[in-house]
Design a protein around this motif. Sequence first.
Motif, PDB file in Angstrom:
ATOM      1  N   GLU A  51       3.990  39.552   4.124  1.00  0.00           N
ATOM      2  CA  GLU A  51       2.931  39.001   3.266  1.00  0.00           C
ATOM      3  C   GLU A  51       1.585  39.654   3.562  1.00  0.00           C
ATOM      4  O   GLU A  51       0.839  40.010   2.651  1.00  0.00           O
ATOM      5  CB  GLU A  51       2.835  37.484   3.434  1.00  0.00           C
ATOM      6  CG  GLU A  51       4.018  36.735   2.861  1.00  0.00           C
ATOM      7  CD  GLU A  51       4.179  36.973   1.367  1.00  0.00           C
ATOM      8  OE1 GLU A  51       3.179  36.955   0.619  1.00  0.00           O
ATOM      9  OE2 GLU A  51       5.330  37.189   0.943  1.00  0.00           O
ATOM     10  N   ARG A  52       1.255  39.810   4.831  1.00  0.00           N
ATOM     11  CA  ARG A  52      -0.007  40.462   5.211  1.00  0.00           C
ATOM     12  C   ARG A  52      -0.006  41.922   4.769  1.00  0.00           C
ATOM     13  O   ARG A  52      -1.008  42.431   4.293  1.00  0.00           O
ATOM     14  CB  ARG A  52      -0.233  40.358   6.728  1.00  0.00           C
ATOM     15  CG  ARG A  52      -1.477  41.048   7.201  1.00  0.00           C
ATOM     16  CD  ARG A  52      -2.749  40.350   6.691  1.00  0.00           C
ATOM     17  NE  ARG A  52      -3.901  41.121   7.125  1.00  0.00           N
ATOM     18  CZ  ARG A  52      -4.898  41.486   6.337  1.00  0.00           C
ATOM     19  NH1 ARG A  52      -4.925  41.118   5.075  1.00  0.00           N
ATOM     20  NH2 ARG A  52      -5.896  42.194   6.794  1.00  0.00           N
ATOM     21  N   ASP A  55      -0.790  42.015   1.165  1.00  0.00           N
ATOM     22  CA  ASP A  55      -2.212  41.724   0.963  1.00  0.00           C
ATOM     23  C   ASP A  55      -3.073  42.954   1.231  1.00  0.00           C
ATOM     24  O   ASP A  55      -3.982  43.273   0.467  1.00  0.00           O
ATOM     25  CB  ASP A  55      -2.671  40.577   1.872  1.00  0.00           C
ATOM     26  CG  ASP A  55      -2.125  39.230   1.443  1.00  0.00           C
ATOM     27  OD1 ASP A  55      -1.650  39.107   0.293  1.00  0.00           O
ATOM     28  OD2 ASP A  55      -2.172  38.292   2.278  1.00  0.00           O
ATOM     29  N   GLU A  59      -5.287  44.990  -1.577  1.00  0.00           N
ATOM     30  CA  GLU A  59      -6.728  45.212  -1.418  1.00  0.00           C
ATOM     31  C   GLU A  59      -7.063  46.688  -1.614  1.00  0.00           C
ATOM     32  O   GLU A  59      -8.030  47.027  -2.298  1.00  0.00           O
ATOM     33  CB  GLU A  59      -7.181  44.761  -0.022  1.00  0.00           C
ATOM     34  CG  GLU A  59      -7.200  43.265   0.157  1.00  0.00           C
ATOM     35  CD  GLU A  59      -7.404  42.846   1.610  1.00  0.00           C
ATOM     36  OE1 GLU A  59      -7.812  43.696   2.443  1.00  0.00           O
ATOM     37  OE2 GLU A  59      -7.144  41.674   1.916  1.00  0.00           O
TER      38      GLU A  59
END
Length: 140
Positions: A51-52, A55, A59
């Motif tokens: 998940e990170r 992300d 970005e």
Amino acid sequence: MNLLVPIDDSDPARAAIEHAVTTFPDADITVLHVVDPETAMYRTDAPFNFERLLDIEEEKAETLVESAREIAEERGHDGSLTTEIVIGDPVRTIVSFAEDHGIDQIVVGSHGRSGVSRMLLGSVAEQVVRRASMPVTVAR
């Protein structure tokens, strides 16, 4: 005319955007960034937190698509410009996106590798040219 311009963080991708907006000033352009989870995990310090990882990649992608918008605006592009960020294998995703969204032509950047480096690294642009059912312009 509906154009698809797949982008990454490279000079050839910027060349593809510039080519698309100047050659087809009235076209509707979709700028597509594909997040490849297989290669993304090697470019970050969060390979075990999926998940990170996503992300972080999203970005980065937002910065890329904003840059594409700026290039289009600077070049006076009159058509619409939309952006998409998707997760998947770059070649398959680019080709299927184009087929599913009524794209008339793809404009893709290429690093211009040849010989052994192309064989070892592969070429997204070359594979898109081979697999796409619509015309593909390769910009350098």
